[in-house]
Structures are given as C-alpha cells and as structure tokens.
Scaffold this active site. Structure first.
Site, PDB file in Angstrom:
ATOM      1  N   LYS A  99       9.399  -3.043  -7.904  1.00 23.21           N
ATOM      2  CA  LYS A  99       9.821  -2.072  -6.897  1.00 23.21           C
ATOM      3  C   LYS A  99      11.344  -2.096  -6.885  1.00 23.21           C
ATOM      4  CE  LYS A  99       8.702  -1.321  -1.958  1.00 23.21           C
ATOM      5  NZ  LYS A  99       7.919  -1.880  -0.827  1.00 23.21           N
ATOM      6  N   SER A 145       5.090   1.589   1.158  1.00 21.65           N
ATOM      7  CA  SER A 145       6.229   2.065   0.407  1.00 21.65           C
ATOM      8  C   SER A 145       6.213   1.659  -1.076  1.00 21.65           C
ATOM      9  CB  SER A 145       7.518   1.549   1.058  1.00 21.65           C
ATOM     10  OG  SER A 145       7.559   0.141   1.050  1.00 21.65           O
ATOM     11  N   SER A 152       3.021  -2.240   3.025  1.00 23.34           N
ATOM     12  CA  SER A 152       3.548  -1.539   1.842  1.00 23.34           C
ATOM     13  C   SER A 152       2.997  -1.968   0.495  1.00 23.34           C
ATOM     14  CB  SER A 152       5.065  -1.658   1.811  1.00 23.34           C
ATOM     15  OG  SER A 152       5.599  -0.666   2.644  1.00 23.34           O
TER      16      SER A 152
HETATM   17  N1  GLN Z   1       4.469   1.919   6.450  1.00 23.07           N
HETATM   18  C1  GLN Z   1       5.043   0.825   7.147  1.00 23.07           C
HETATM   19  C2  GLN Z   1       6.389   1.246   7.727  1.00 23.07           C
HETATM   20  O1  GLN Z   1       6.753   2.335   7.529  1.00 23.07           O
HETATM   21  C3  GLN Z   1       5.191  -0.366   6.263  1.00 23.07           C
HETATM   22  C4  GLN Z   1       6.420  -0.393   5.428  1.00 23.07           C
HETATM   23  C5  GLN Z   1       6.546  -1.654   4.620  1.00 23.07           C
HETATM   24  O2  GLN Z   1       5.660  -2.504   4.625  1.00 23.07           O
HETATM   25  N2  GLN Z   1       7.664  -1.774   3.949  1.00 23.07           N
HETATM   26  O3  GLN Z   1       7.050   0.485   8.339  1.00 23.07           O
END
Ligand code: GLN
Length: 464
Positions: A69, A144, A168
């Site tokens: 990532k 994400s 994420s």
């Molecule tokens: N979708 C969650 C958020 O927007 C998780 C994001 C993440 O784990 N980086 O915070």
C-alpha cells in the site's frame, strides 16, 4: 482472474527464475485494468530478482513478488499515501515491515492505491482515482487498502501489505474475495508507515490463502525498538483451533444488513457447526456506540498526526511567494483531499477546550465499556464471528455525496479496532451477482493464531 499462492510462485521461480516471476508480475501491473498501481518499481525489483537468481539474496520468500500500500515507505520510487501532498516524496528509508519481507527475499514490485492518508473505505478518496473491484469494474474495491486487495484477487502478486485502522484490510479483502488479517494492535511494527490514528493503526497482509497469511505474519510480527507499541513476538501458527465455542454477534446480523450477506454468513455458520463448532448468538449492547466512538477518537488523532503536513516541515509547498500563513494555507488546501480536511476539522473540534470533555473524553470512556464487553465474551467464547460489512462492494459513486453513509459501511470493522483485537476476513461464497462475501473472525488480544486456525477450517469448507 485467478489468485496465486506463494508456493505457486516458488514453483515458477524454480522452473524458470526469479527474474521471470518478477517480469510476469510487472507485466500484469503495467496493464493495470483496475487502477491498482500508483507506481511500479521496475528497476529495483528486477535488480533484486537477479540477486536471488545469482544466490546473493535468499530466504523463505526468495524471489516472490508483492505490492505495498502506498503509505509504506519504500526505496525504489515515490511514496505518496495517495495524496497530492506527498506526490514528490521519495523516502530515505524503508518501513520495518518491508525490510522484514526483503530479509526473506521477497520483492516489492510497486506501490498500490488507497484512500488518501487511508481515510476512507472505497479508494474513492485517492488523489489518483478509484480502484475498481476485481469482480465487477462498476463497483469499488473497498478501502482503504483497495489496491492491495485487487492486486491479490487478480493474481498479479500472491500477497500485499496493507494497513487497518478501522477496517481497511478486512473490508477490501471481503469485497474482493481474499484473506485479510488485521493483527493484534502492536503485533507488527508501524515504523516507516504514514500514521493515520496511532491508537488503532495496525499493519497486516492480504493473501489468497490462510496458510500464506500465517507465514507472512510469522515473518512480520515482533518487537521493534523504533515502534514503542510493538509486543514481544508471540505469534506461532496453530494447526487447529484451541477451542471451538464461537459467539455469533447478534447486532451485526440485525437491521440494515443485506439479505444475501446474512444468508452467506448463516450458511458459513452451518458449515462450521457440521465441523464440530458450537455456535451461539451473543449480544453486545455497546456496539451501537462503536461507530460514534471511532469517528470522534480517530479524527482527533488524525488532526494531530496531520498537523506536521504544512508545506514546510512535510509535504509539497504552495504559495511561497506570500506570507508564512499563505504557505500553510495554500499547501494544506492543495495537498489534502476533501475527506482529509473533514477529519482534521472534526478532530480539531472534538479536541478543542470547550468540547474535549463532552466528546473526546466521553468517547474514550465509552470505548472502555466496549472493551469490557469484548473481554467478558472472551471469558466464554474462543472467538466471535459476524460479517465484515453490511453489504457487498457498492457501486462507484454511490456513497460519495454522503459521508455519513460511507462511515456506516465501517460499523462492523471498527469495534475490534477500538479494542485492539485481531480480526480476519475470510471468503465465504458469493451473492447471485458474483460478489464475494467475507466472514469476520475476531479473537482476544494475541489470539491471532487461533482466529487463523478457525479461518482455515472455514476455508476448507469452501474447497480451498
Ligand atoms: N473506513 C475506515 C475509515 O474511513 C477505516 C480506514 C482505515 O482502516 N484506514 O476510517
């Protein structure tokens, strides 16, 4: 589309060469039909592949390509966190996680898409466009770590590094039909990873099988003096679960969950029962507050972590023909995406002196009660299960106008994050439209091996 395991790659390397395997992965990355890649590290990857072929680099993952990532610092190209702020940033060092994989001979072929600074659940907040779902290009990859999940699902690489602060890794794993683990908080060093919310940030992997996931966690976990939150290494893969008494979280199966998702979860429950698991419904009344707690505590930490991006200390500078204030304002205006700004504003508000007690303090107290509910259940159950998300991958653009709707997608993944618990998403079949559904298995702290052993039993039921 077919996924590849690590042993599949080892075979290719033995039959041909590491250079051949890396060239194949790079070729697939170059085609990039799903907008997975932000950058390809061709030169460095090929040079390392040749070292493997010459025998100067070896290890348990010798020559096996992977992607990271783009919030992991890496040598070989840019590290952007999918943000305009870091578009020209070339890291001077590598994240510990990347170093540990390289020490076993693995080869990073490139960096993949995410929501900018990992804020989001669809990759639609990326400065580099949305990543398309591996099973339906009209739908989101999830996020994400969307690029990581799709790279594995398409078979470009056998595994990918991801980060999970509130879902994420698990949610894109579920949306694309791959295995994704968010380990216990502190299991894997976060040194060299762009911070989102330090109290729940974790590093994990996405892979095509449970045993590959175990091998990777073995390589990645352990104490690192450069990340004070890391735990002494405790992870030893288990052949079998230590216990088979499981709680199915009632609140996760209630209103708002897609019928087909709930049907797939219930059928997974039946399969586990036929395999000797004892499954009971359990209730966690505090869960109704989890999303509210998360969206107070996490933006608060985001606002403090992102304060350093001001165009002077960090990030691309704009407005340098004006005053210092102009530089700050114009750099931050151009560098952050809308969702980053929203979170900084919410976070600054809940930390401001008039609101601190009413929001931040209260959220932390509620978080303690949530953790207690988990602890109580783990006195009686060997793991907890439920869906990963209330629905399957949604259409691109469907939730972008309404941030609250987007946040609601996180309702099932944020509770284990707030409690620092390990949780894995394992594929359990598809909907009529061919969209994958993931089963979430949650364990008590340091029970990563236990939830993976349960995940392997699930996997076996689905013929992996
Ligand atoms: N979708 C969650 C958020 O927007 C998780 C994001 C993440 O784990 N980086 O915070």
């Amino acid at each position: 589309m077919s996924m590849n395991t690590i042993s599949h790659y080892k075979q290719t390397i033995q039959e041909h060469s590491a250079e051949y395997a890396v060239r194949e992965a790079l070729e697939s990355g170059r085609k990039d039909t799903h907008n997975v890649f932000i950058s390809l590290y061709e030169e460095r990857a090929l040079a390392r592949a040749r070292q493997v072929d010459e025998g100067t680099v070896s290890g348990r993952l010798a020559g096996v390509p992977f992607v990271a990532k783009d919030n992991f610092l890496t040598l070989g190209g840019a590290t952007t966190a999918a943000s305009h702020f870091l578009e020209n940033f070339h890291a001077p060092l590598q994240a510990t996680a990347v170093e540990k994989l390289e020490a076993e001979g693995a080869i990073c072929i490139g960096k993949v898409n995410l929501d900018a600074f990992a804020h989001g659940g669809s990759t639609e907040n990326s400065a580099y466009g949305v990543t398309k779902n591996a099973h339906d290009t009209a739908r989101v990859a999830g996020g994400s770590s969307g690029g990581s999940a799709v790279a594995v699902a398409l078979g470009t690489v056998p595994f990918a590094l991801g980060t999970d602060t509130g879902g994420s890794i698990r949610q894109p794993a579920s949306f694309n039909g791959v295995v994704g683990i968010k380990p216990t908080y502190g299991a894997v060093s976060r040194y060299g990873v762009v911070a989102m919310a330090s109290g729940t940030d974790t590093i994990g992997v996405l892979a095509s099988t449970v045993s590959d996931t175990e091998l990777l966690l073995e390589v990645l976990s352990g104490q690192d003096e450069r990340d004070m939150t890391t735990l002494p290494d405790y992870f030893i893969p288990q052949d079998k679960p230590t216990g088979k008494k499981i709680g199915l979280i009632k609140e996760f199966m209630a209103d708002g969950i897609d019928e087909e998702v709930s049907a797939q979860i219930l059928s997974a429950v039946e399969k586990l029962q036929s395999d000797g698991y004892e499954i009971e419904e359990v209730s966690m009344p505090m869960l109704k507050y989890a999303l509210a707690i998360y969206y107070i505590v996490v933006p608060a930490e985001i606002s403090s972590n992102l304060a350093r991006y001001d165009g002077i200390r960090y990030g691309t500078q704009k407005g340098n023909d004006g005053s210092l204030q102009d530089v700050y304002e114009m750099s931050r205006q151009a560098g952050f995406e809308a969702e980053n700004k929203r979170r900084i504003i919410i976070g600054s508000f809940v930390l401001s002196s008039g609101s601190f007690d009413a929001y931040y303090q209260k959220a932390q107290k509620a978080r303690t009660l949530l953790i207690r509910e988990f602890n109580d259940l783990f006195e009686r159950y060997d793991a907890l299960i439920g869906p990963v998300a209330p629905e399957t991958a949604f259409k691109i653009g469907q939730n972008t106008e309404d941030p609250l709707k987007m946040y609601l997608e996180d309702v099932m993944t944020v509770p284990p994050s707030l409690a620092g618990l390990p949780a894995v998403s394992v594929p359990v079949g598809k909907t009529k439209d061919g969209l994958p559904v993931g089963l979430q298995i949650i364990g008590k702290r340091r029970d990563d091996a236990q939830i993976l052993a349960v995940a392997r039993d699930v996997e076996a039921q689905y013929g992996q």
